[in-house]
Design an enzyme around this catalytic site. Structure first.
Site, PDB file in Angstrom:
ATOM      1  N   LYS A  27      -9.767  -2.415   1.693  1.00  0.00           N
ATOM      2  CA  LYS A  27      -9.507  -1.285   2.586  1.00  0.00           C
ATOM      3  C   LYS A  27     -10.289  -0.032   2.151  1.00  0.00           C
ATOM      4  O   LYS A  27     -10.810   0.710   2.979  1.00  0.00           O
ATOM      5  CB  LYS A  27      -7.998  -0.997   2.659  1.00  0.00           C
ATOM      6  N   SER A  35      -1.250  -3.547  10.346  1.00  0.00           N
ATOM      7  CA  SER A  35      -0.916  -4.438   9.232  1.00  0.00           C
ATOM      8  C   SER A  35       0.340  -5.258   9.547  1.00  0.00           C
ATOM      9  O   SER A  35       1.321  -4.727  10.064  1.00  0.00           O
ATOM     10  CB  SER A  35      -0.683  -3.608   7.972  1.00  0.00           C
ATOM     11  N   ALA A  36       0.259  -6.537   9.223  1.00  0.00           N
ATOM     12  CA  ALA A  36       1.373  -7.479   9.420  1.00  0.00           C
ATOM     13  C   ALA A  36       1.787  -7.596  10.889  1.00  0.00           C
ATOM     14  O   ALA A  36       2.970  -7.744  11.195  1.00  0.00           O
ATOM     15  CB  ALA A  36       2.570  -7.110   8.534  1.00  0.00           C
ATOM     16  N   CYS A  37       0.826  -7.520  11.793  1.00  0.00           N
ATOM     17  CA  CYS A  37       1.110  -7.663  13.228  1.00  0.00           C
ATOM     18  C   CYS A  37       0.351  -8.812  13.866  1.00  0.00           C
ATOM     19  O   CYS A  37       0.241  -8.875  15.092  1.00  0.00           O
ATOM     20  CB  CYS A  37       0.822  -6.362  13.962  1.00  0.00           C
ATOM     21  N   TYR A  80      -1.572  -3.412  -6.778  1.00  0.00           N
ATOM     22  CA  TYR A  80      -1.330  -4.205  -5.569  1.00  0.00           C
ATOM     23  C   TYR A  80      -2.469  -4.183  -4.556  1.00  0.00           C
ATOM     24  O   TYR A  80      -2.948  -3.112  -4.175  1.00  0.00           O
ATOM     25  CB  TYR A  80      -0.046  -3.720  -4.875  1.00  0.00           C
ATOM     26  N   ARG A 105       3.269  -4.329  17.577  1.00  0.00           N
ATOM     27  CA  ARG A 105       4.637  -4.829  17.803  1.00  0.00           C
ATOM     28  C   ARG A 105       5.352  -3.856  18.717  1.00  0.00           C
ATOM     29  O   ARG A 105       5.766  -2.781  18.271  1.00  0.00           O
ATOM     30  CB  ARG A 105       5.411  -4.913  16.485  1.00  0.00           C
ATOM     31  N   ASN A 122      -2.847 -14.666  11.836  1.00  0.00           N
ATOM     32  CA  ASN A 122      -2.333 -15.762  12.662  1.00  0.00           C
ATOM     33  C   ASN A 122      -3.203 -16.022  13.875  1.00  0.00           C
ATOM     34  O   ASN A 122      -3.487 -17.177  14.201  1.00  0.00           O
ATOM     35  CB  ASN A 122      -0.886 -15.470  13.072  1.00  0.00           C
ATOM     36  N   GLY A 169      -4.260  -3.790  -1.369  1.00  0.00           N
ATOM     37  CA  GLY A 169      -5.069  -2.717  -0.792  1.00  0.00           C
ATOM     38  C   GLY A 169      -5.206  -1.495  -1.686  1.00  0.00           C
ATOM     39  O   GLY A 169      -6.097  -0.676  -1.477  1.00  0.00           O
ATOM     40  N   ASP A 209      -9.401  -9.817   8.846  1.00  0.00           N
ATOM     41  CA  ASP A 209      -8.885  -8.466   8.550  1.00  0.00           C
ATOM     42  C   ASP A 209      -9.889  -7.339   8.790  1.00  0.00           C
ATOM     43  O   ASP A 209      -9.490  -6.254   9.186  1.00  0.00           O
ATOM     44  CB  ASP A 209      -8.410  -8.412   7.094  1.00  0.00           C
ATOM     45  N   HIS A 214     -10.572  -2.475  11.383  1.00  0.00           N
ATOM     46  CA  HIS A 214      -9.481  -3.330  10.881  1.00  0.00           C
ATOM     47  C   HIS A 214      -9.265  -4.455  11.890  1.00  0.00           C
ATOM     48  O   HIS A 214      -8.301  -4.442  12.643  1.00  0.00           O
ATOM     49  CB  HIS A 214      -8.229  -2.456  10.732  1.00  0.00           C
ATOM     50  N   GLY A 240       0.242 -20.388  18.518  1.00  0.00           N
ATOM     51  CA  GLY A 240      -0.712 -21.255  19.214  1.00  0.00           C
ATOM     52  C   GLY A 240      -0.744 -21.043  20.724  1.00  0.00           C
ATOM     53  O   GLY A 240      -1.757 -21.289  21.390  1.00  0.00           O
ATOM     54  N   ARG A 269       0.836  -1.196   0.000  1.00  0.00           N
ATOM     55  CA  ARG A 269       0.000   0.000   0.000  1.00  0.00           C
ATOM     56  C   ARG A 269       0.869   1.243   0.000  1.00  0.00           C
ATOM     57  O   ARG A 269       1.991   1.230   0.497  1.00  0.00           O
ATOM     58  CB  ARG A 269      -0.902   0.011   1.243  1.00  0.00           C
ATOM     59  N   ARG A 312       2.190 -12.036  -0.397  1.00  0.00           N
ATOM     60  CA  ARG A 312       0.881 -12.401   0.170  1.00  0.00           C
ATOM     61  C   ARG A 312       0.258 -13.585  -0.557  1.00  0.00           C
ATOM     62  O   ARG A 312       0.514 -13.811  -1.737  1.00  0.00           O
ATOM     63  CB  ARG A 312      -0.073 -11.213   0.053  1.00  0.00           C
TER      64      ARG A 312
HETATM   65  P1  GTP Z   1      -2.497  -7.607   7.531  1.00  0.00           P
HETATM   66  O1  GTP Z   1      -2.990  -8.668   6.617  1.00  0.00           O
HETATM   67  O2  GTP Z   1      -1.373  -6.806   6.940  1.00  0.00           O
HETATM   68  O3  GTP Z   1      -3.571  -6.706   8.061  1.00  0.00           O
HETATM   69  O4  GTP Z   1      -1.721  -8.309   8.762  1.00  0.00           O
HETATM   70  P2  GTP Z   1      -2.119  -9.305   9.937  1.00  0.00           P
HETATM   71  O5  GTP Z   1      -2.395  -8.508  11.161  1.00  0.00           O
HETATM   72  O6  GTP Z   1      -3.152 -10.281   9.519  1.00  0.00           O
HETATM   73  O7  GTP Z   1      -0.717 -10.022  10.197  1.00  0.00           O
HETATM   74  P3  GTP Z   1      -0.309 -11.560  10.101  1.00  0.00           P
HETATM   75  O8  GTP Z   1      -1.126 -12.452  10.995  1.00  0.00           O
HETATM   76  O9  GTP Z   1      -0.242 -11.940   8.685  1.00  0.00           O
HETATM   77  O10 GTP Z   1       1.156 -11.532  10.733  1.00  0.00           O
HETATM   78  C1  GTP Z   1       2.243 -10.928  10.126  1.00  0.00           C
HETATM   79  C2  GTP Z   1       3.536 -11.464  10.642  1.00  0.00           C
HETATM   80  O11 GTP Z   1       3.559 -11.516  12.073  1.00  0.00           O
HETATM   81  C3  GTP Z   1       3.812 -12.860  10.149  1.00  0.00           C
HETATM   82  O12 GTP Z   1       5.113 -12.892   9.610  1.00  0.00           O
HETATM   83  C4  GTP Z   1       3.713 -13.712  11.373  1.00  0.00           C
HETATM   84  O13 GTP Z   1       4.582 -14.795  11.319  1.00  0.00           O
HETATM   85  C5  GTP Z   1       4.037 -12.755  12.533  1.00  0.00           C
HETATM   86  N1  GTP Z   1       3.302 -13.158  13.762  1.00  0.00           N
HETATM   87  C6  GTP Z   1       1.961 -13.372  13.848  1.00  0.00           C
HETATM   88  N2  GTP Z   1       1.612 -13.768  15.104  1.00  0.00           N
HETATM   89  C7  GTP Z   1       2.745 -13.783  15.828  1.00  0.00           C
HETATM   90  C8  GTP Z   1       3.046 -14.118  17.201  1.00  0.00           C
HETATM   91  O14 GTP Z   1       2.177 -14.471  18.001  1.00  0.00           O
HETATM   92  N3  GTP Z   1       4.349 -13.998  17.583  1.00  0.00           N
HETATM   93  C9  GTP Z   1       5.328 -13.609  16.725  1.00  0.00           C
HETATM   94  N4  GTP Z   1       6.574 -13.536  17.180  1.00  0.00           N
HETATM   95  N5  GTP Z   1       5.092 -13.315  15.418  1.00  0.00           N
HETATM   96  C10 GTP Z   1       3.822 -13.392  14.973  1.00  0.00           C
HETATM   97  C1  SPV Z   2      -2.951  -4.544   5.262  1.00  0.00           C
HETATM   98  O1  SPV Z   2      -1.965  -3.928   4.810  1.00  0.00           O
HETATM   99  O2  SPV Z   2      -3.458  -4.263   6.375  1.00  0.00           O
HETATM  100  C2  SPV Z   2      -3.528  -5.664   4.508  1.00  0.00           C
HETATM  101  C3  SPV Z   2      -3.080  -5.878   3.123  1.00  0.00           C
HETATM  102  O3  SPV Z   2      -4.385  -6.353   5.030  1.00  0.00           O
HETATM  103  S1  SPV Z   2      -3.795  -4.766   1.980  1.00  0.00           S
HETATM  104  O4  SPV Z   2      -5.028  -5.365   1.462  1.00  0.00           O
HETATM  105  O5  SPV Z   2      -2.835  -4.566   0.913  1.00  0.00           O
HETATM  106  O6  SPV Z   2      -4.135  -3.535   2.659  1.00  0.00           O
HETATM  107 MN    MN Z   3      -5.029  -5.541   7.019  1.00  0.00          MN
END
Ligand code: GTP
Ligand code: SPV
Ligand code: MN
Length: 625
Positions: free
Chosen positions: A247, A289-291, A238, A441, A295, A240, A314, A267, A535, A89, A410
């Site tokens: 989004k 995002s990516a936090c 790409y 984070r 998972n 988002g 999401d 979100h 887990g 994004r 992704r």
């Molecule tokens: P968006 O799709 O961008 O909104 O992100 P998201 O919040 O769904 O993030 P996602 O679950 O894809 O996690 C992103 C990264 O965080 C991955 O590389 C995971 O491996 C890492 N991660 C997720 N959960 C944990 C956790 O409990 N501990 C650690 N250390 N890393 C984690």
């Molecule tokens: C994010 O960045 O929070 C995502 C991926 O979930 S995107 O759809 O590109 O925004």
């Molecule tokens: Mn997201």
């Protein structure tokens, strides 16, 4: 003798309709399409119906052109490498248009640049469109994608129509939303969200296209017109930036609709936890995002007797029902998840979802036709030749050409592929929410879990969310950034009003969910995570469930309630409780002052008085630590 019959191809103006029956579309959609055909001048118009045959036809075209490549290891699964300049994004080019600047931005202190929604004036919006859209689809097909966010026809769902010249977008929209011919019938004469997208590469193209991926990085803009319920996106293909249901519509436009109508577009993941007694509770969680949303939404609990089921990973649309219960639906139909880090240990349920019918973007490929990314080292043959997302050779363990995959690579997978989808994940009534979880984070200072004292304090906890920058947007390095409610990139209106909207959710007769803040990412002096995560996060969810039931296992601190020592089940883990839960006074003094500085600069006079008094209250307590 025989007669030659002319085949009559229907036209919109002078542009032929290559597929679909234009006359069947509702009148207001016909007008929308006609208007943008006139401007964008595509070579033809293709009205999508969401069918498998259509997907096959488009996939074949993309393979022929080289944009998609089939992974032979899994049925109907493809890899796509973008132009390396178009991988995330672009927050700096994401704007919201309103007549009044302060409908979009806050009254920032001394006119500081807004980091919480970027305003564009209607004049500048017109100019930006004039510069980009006339003729932008020359020589290309315009696809008309009818889609529903939420189950088709359900009362909480909303319909959009995306016009795009990217067939990659067509395939991904099919996975992420509900694309169907039925939309036209369900829509009838009603309004819909207007989405216009172009990669910004009219033909003839007089420059080199990288990786068969058309885009126009210099001219990227992702613009929203909440008053007109319209999204306009140019220059990027790409995620988002281009899958406009996600989004742009489901957060920025829907957020504004939700503000007007008294509900919430957030979100957030949606999940349920069932404990060994068979009691089930639903949670939503907002992490930047990516936090960790995907998972957490899919965890395989390590504690015996617990079951987790996924509703969404999401986006959550939530409203209180007439009984005062907060109900949530997932408006999406698939997952657009971060690939690196995903494996059978961390997220077996995502791995199960990736066995067929997926698109993988910017990951690496193994010589035997499988996908590869950082985190899968133990799940493929150690010596297998790998081709990186940039097309370079790579061997596991080698520094050369590392990393194999873009950090924001992704997977796009249909939700129904995930083995733990909740039976009610498509229930139009939604699922009842007991707890709201924020997080980010935070390598330093922030304990594993904090519980808010009440709703107001919970809203303040959400406003305090910060996180290390990730590869999901264009920021470089691991700077800690504010990301209140994990919504900084996704706000569609004035953030002060958004906070007030959150506060206004609390009304007599409503069962207000408990609010928590978690941090899976605290590190020790050696930069090692203090908490195993994934887990094992079930242990924190279990504590939250017991808190929802009122168990006396929390104690007050200056920053909120934390678990009494030993009240989180850590059996079998080697955990330094003191370090994991400590609240270092110096860290928090610095942090709360910085939060005040941020809110006063960025939200300024728009800070709701109730939130300001929360800030004052918590700050005074932290100062006295
Ligand atoms: P968006 O799709 O961008 O909104 O992100 P998201 O919040 O769904 O993030 P996602 O679950 O894809 O996690 C992103 C990264 O965080 C991955 O590389 C995971 O491996 C890492 N991660 C997720 N959960 C944990 C956790 O409990 N501990 C650690 N250390 N890393 C984690
Ligand atoms: C994010 O960045 O929070 C995502 C991926 O979930 S995107 O759809 O590109 O925004
Ligand atoms: Mn997201």
């Amino acid at each position: 003798a025989f007669e030659v019959h002319e085949i009559v191809v229907p036209h919109i103006g002078h542009v032929p309709v290559a597929k679909g029956d234009f006359k069947y579309l509702p009148k207001q959609v016909q007008d929308f399409v006609t208007q943008w055909v006139d401007v964008c001048q595509p070579r033809a118009v293709y009205i999508c119906d969401g069918s498998v045959e259509e997907a096959e036809e488009i996939t074949a075209k993309l393979m022929e052109r080289g944009t998609l490549h089939k992974l032979t290891k899994y049925p109907n699964t493809y890899i796509c490498r973008t132009d390396p300049r178009d991988v995330a994004r672009v927050e700096s080019r994401t704007v919201v248009c309103s007549v009044d600047r302060y409908a979009t931005e806050c009254h920032t202190k001394d006119g500081a640049a807004s980091q919480l929604a970027h305003w564009i004036s209607p004049e500048n919006m017109d100019a930006a469109m004039q510069e980009r859209f006339p003729g932008c689809m020359a020589g290309r097909m315009m696809y008309v994608i009818p889609f529903s966010m939420g189950p088709i026809g359900s009362p909480l769902s909303k319909i959009g129509v995306e016009l795009t010249d990217s067939n990659y977008v067509v395939l991904c929209m099919r996975l992420m939303t509900r694309v169907s011919h039925d939309i036209w019938r369900v829509l009838g004469n009603n309004e819909f969200v207007r989405c216009l997208h172009s990669v910004g590469c009219p033909r003839p193209v007089n420059y080199r296209v990288v990786n068969h991926w058309s885009c126009n990085p210099e001219k990227v803009i992702i613009a929203h017109m909440p008053d007109d319920r319209m999204v306009v996106s140019y220059g990027s293909g790409y995620g988002g930036n281009s899958l406009l249901g996600k989004k742009c519509f489901a957060l920025r436009i829907a957020g504004r609709i939700a503000y007007d109508e008294g509900w919430m577009a957030e979100h957030m993941l949606i999940m349920s936890v069932t404990n060994p007694k068979g009691v089930e509770k639903f949670f939503v969680a907002a992490f930047p995002s990516a936090c960790g949303k995907t998972n957490l939404a899919m965890i395989q609990p390590t504690l015996p007797g617990y079951t987790v089921r996924c509703v969404g990973d999401d986006i959550a649309w939530m409203r209180f029902n007439k009984d005062g219960q907060l109900m949530a639906i997932n408006p999406e139909n698939g997952f657009f998840g971060v690939a690196p880090g995903t494996n059978h240990q961390t997220n077996p349920n995502a791995m199960a979802a990736l066995q067929r019918d997926c698109i993988l973007t910017n990951v690496a490929e193994t010589a035997d036709g499988g996908y590869f990314w950082e985190g899968l080292e133990d799940e493929v043959d150690k010596d297998i030749p790998i081709t990186t997302w940039l097309g370079k050779p790579y061997k596991i363990g080698s520094k050369e050409n590392y990393p194999s995959s873009h950090p924001n690579s992704r997977f796009t997978a249909p939700a129904k592929n995930c083995p733990i989808m909740h039976p009610k994940w498509e229930d139009p009534a939604g699922v009842p929410i007991s707890g709201i979880i924020f997080g980010g984070r935070r390598p330093e200072g922030v304990p594993l879990v904090i519980e808010a004292e009440d709703w107001k304090h919970g809203v303040f906890l959400g406003a305090q969310v910060k996180s290390e920058a990730t590869a999901a947007a264009e920021f470089k390095g691991k700077q800690i950034m504010h990301d209140p409610m994990a919504m900084r990139p996704f706000l569609g209106y004035n953030f002060g009003k958004y906070l007030q909207h959150w506060l206004d959710m609390e009304k007599p007769g409503r069962k207000m969910p408990k609010i928590f803040h978690v941090n899976w990412f605290r590190k020790d002096q050696n930069e090692k995570f203090l908490w195993p995560g994934f887990g094992e996060n079930i242990r924190v969810l279990d504590w939250m469930m017991r808190r929802v039931d009122g168990e006396d296992i929390a104690e007050p601190t200056a920053v909120g309630l934390v678990p009494k020592e030993g009240s989180i089940n850590t059996d079998g883990l080697n955990i330094n409780w003191k370090e994991l839960f400590s609240i270092p006074p110096d860290y928090w003094k610095g942090d709360i002052h910085e939060t005040r500085r941020y809110l006063e600069e960025q939200v300024g006079d728009d800070i709701p008085p109730v939130l300001r008094s929360e800030l004052d209250r918590v700050e005074a307590r932290v100062d006295a630590m």
